[in-house]
Design a protein around this motif. Structure first.
Motif, PDB file in Angstrom:
ATOM      1  N   LYS A 194       0.813  -1.217   0.000  1.00 62.69           N
ATOM      2  CA  LYS A 194       0.000   0.000   0.000  1.00 62.69           C
ATOM      3  C   LYS A 194       0.848   1.270   0.000  1.00 62.69           C
ATOM      4  O   LYS A 194       0.337   2.347  -0.237  1.00 62.69           O
ATOM      5  N   TYR A 195       2.125   1.134   0.279  1.00 65.31           N
ATOM      6  CA  TYR A 195       2.985   2.311   0.422  1.00 65.31           C
ATOM      7  C   TYR A 195       4.117   2.296  -0.585  1.00 65.31           C
ATOM      8  O   TYR A 195       4.651   1.270  -0.932  1.00 65.31           O
ATOM      9  N   SER A 196       4.485   3.484  -1.016  1.00 63.50           N
ATOM     10  CA  SER A 196       5.709   3.621  -1.796  1.00 63.50           C
ATOM     11  C   SER A 196       6.263   4.991  -1.485  1.00 63.50           C
ATOM     12  O   SER A 196       5.530   5.944  -1.287  1.00 63.50           O
ATOM     13  N   LEU A 213      -0.771  -2.619  13.447  1.00 58.80           N
ATOM     14  CA  LEU A 213      -0.752  -1.205  13.815  1.00 58.80           C
ATOM     15  C   LEU A 213       0.669  -0.644  13.814  1.00 58.80           C
ATOM     16  O   LEU A 213       0.930   0.418  13.240  1.00 58.80           O
ATOM     17  N   ILE A 214       1.596  -1.356  14.413  1.00 60.81           N
ATOM     18  CA  ILE A 214       2.992  -0.898  14.492  1.00 60.81           C
ATOM     19  C   ILE A 214       3.613  -0.820  13.099  1.00 60.81           C
ATOM     20  O   ILE A 214       4.287   0.157  12.756  1.00 60.81           O
ATOM     21  N   VAL A 215       3.382  -1.828  12.271  1.00 63.10           N
ATOM     22  CA  VAL A 215       3.938  -1.842  10.919  1.00 63.10           C
ATOM     23  C   VAL A 215       3.352  -0.692  10.106  1.00 63.10           C
ATOM     24  O   VAL A 215       4.080   0.048   9.427  1.00 63.10           O
ATOM     25  N   GLU A 216       2.044  -0.535  10.178  1.00 62.37           N
ATOM     26  CA  GLU A 216       1.375   0.536   9.430  1.00 62.37           C
ATOM     27  C   GLU A 216       1.923   1.907   9.850  1.00 62.37           C
ATOM     28  O   GLU A 216       2.225   2.753   9.000  1.00 62.37           O
ATOM     29  N   ARG A 217       2.071   2.126  11.134  1.00 62.24           N
ATOM     30  CA  ARG A 217       2.601   3.419  11.617  1.00 62.24           C
ATOM     31  C   ARG A 217       4.026   3.654  11.149  1.00 62.24           C
ATOM     32  O   ARG A 217       4.394   4.768  10.814  1.00 62.24           O
ATOM     33  N   PHE A 246       5.399   2.491   8.385  1.00 61.45           N
ATOM     34  CA  PHE A 246       5.342   2.802   6.961  1.00 61.45           C
ATOM     35  C   PHE A 246       4.840   4.225   6.731  1.00 61.45           C
ATOM     36  O   PHE A 246       5.358   4.938   5.870  1.00 61.45           O
ATOM     37  N   ILE A 247       3.850   4.636   7.493  1.00 63.84           N
ATOM     38  CA  ILE A 247       3.342   6.015   7.376  1.00 63.84           C
ATOM     39  C   ILE A 247       4.439   7.007   7.717  1.00 63.84           C
ATOM     40  O   ILE A 247       4.619   8.013   7.037  1.00 63.84           O
TER      41      ILE A 247
END
Length: 135
Positions: free
Chosen positions: A45-47, A85-89, A91-92
């Motif tokens: 979802k991220y780049s 949650l930790i991974v998503e944060r 990446f953000i």
């Protein structure tokens, strides 16, 4: 803790996280195997400029390690949700950091071409510096 590798696959994520928190590398390895696909899914979802998909996966594994170190079994959420949650944060945070580096206004940039000649220090010794200051 002397567990055989086969036993790790039967343990819950909570137990493995606790073992990992206490320095058990085999427990972390088992969690990494279990969560690698989830980390890859979130990473898609991220780049960010300068980061490839594998960079995000590596960052996700570091986030998994952080999750192991900070997970509280009594915190109310499952380990799986906590990892997500930790991974998503993480990446953000990477994404925002890469975006903010691109957002420097041109007016704030200073050209340094040819500036070396202007910055040459002609005063070499402490005595010469003192004489220069007095002048």
């Amino acid at each position: 803790m002397a567990h055989t590798k086969g036993l790790y696959s039967t343990l819950s994520d909570d137990v493995l996280a606790e073992f990992s928190k206490n320095g058990d590398d085999n427990a972390f390895n088992e969690l990494a195997i279990r969560y690698l696909n989830k980390i890859r899914f979130i990473a898609r979802k991220y780049s960010a400029q300068g980061y490839e998909q594998n960079d995000f996966v590596q960052e996700g594994l570091m986030a998994l390690l952080y999750a192991c170190k900070t997970y509280d079994v009594h915190g109310g959420s499952s380990f799986g949700n906590f990892v997500s949650l930790i991974v998503e944060r993480r990446f953000i945070s990477i994404f925002r950091s890469s975006q903010s580096k691109k957002a420097v206004p041109d007016a704030m940039l200073v050209r340094i071409d040819g500036i070396g000649e202007e910055l040459t220090d002609y005063v070499a010794t402490p005595v010469e510096q003192l004489v220069y200051k007095e002048q």
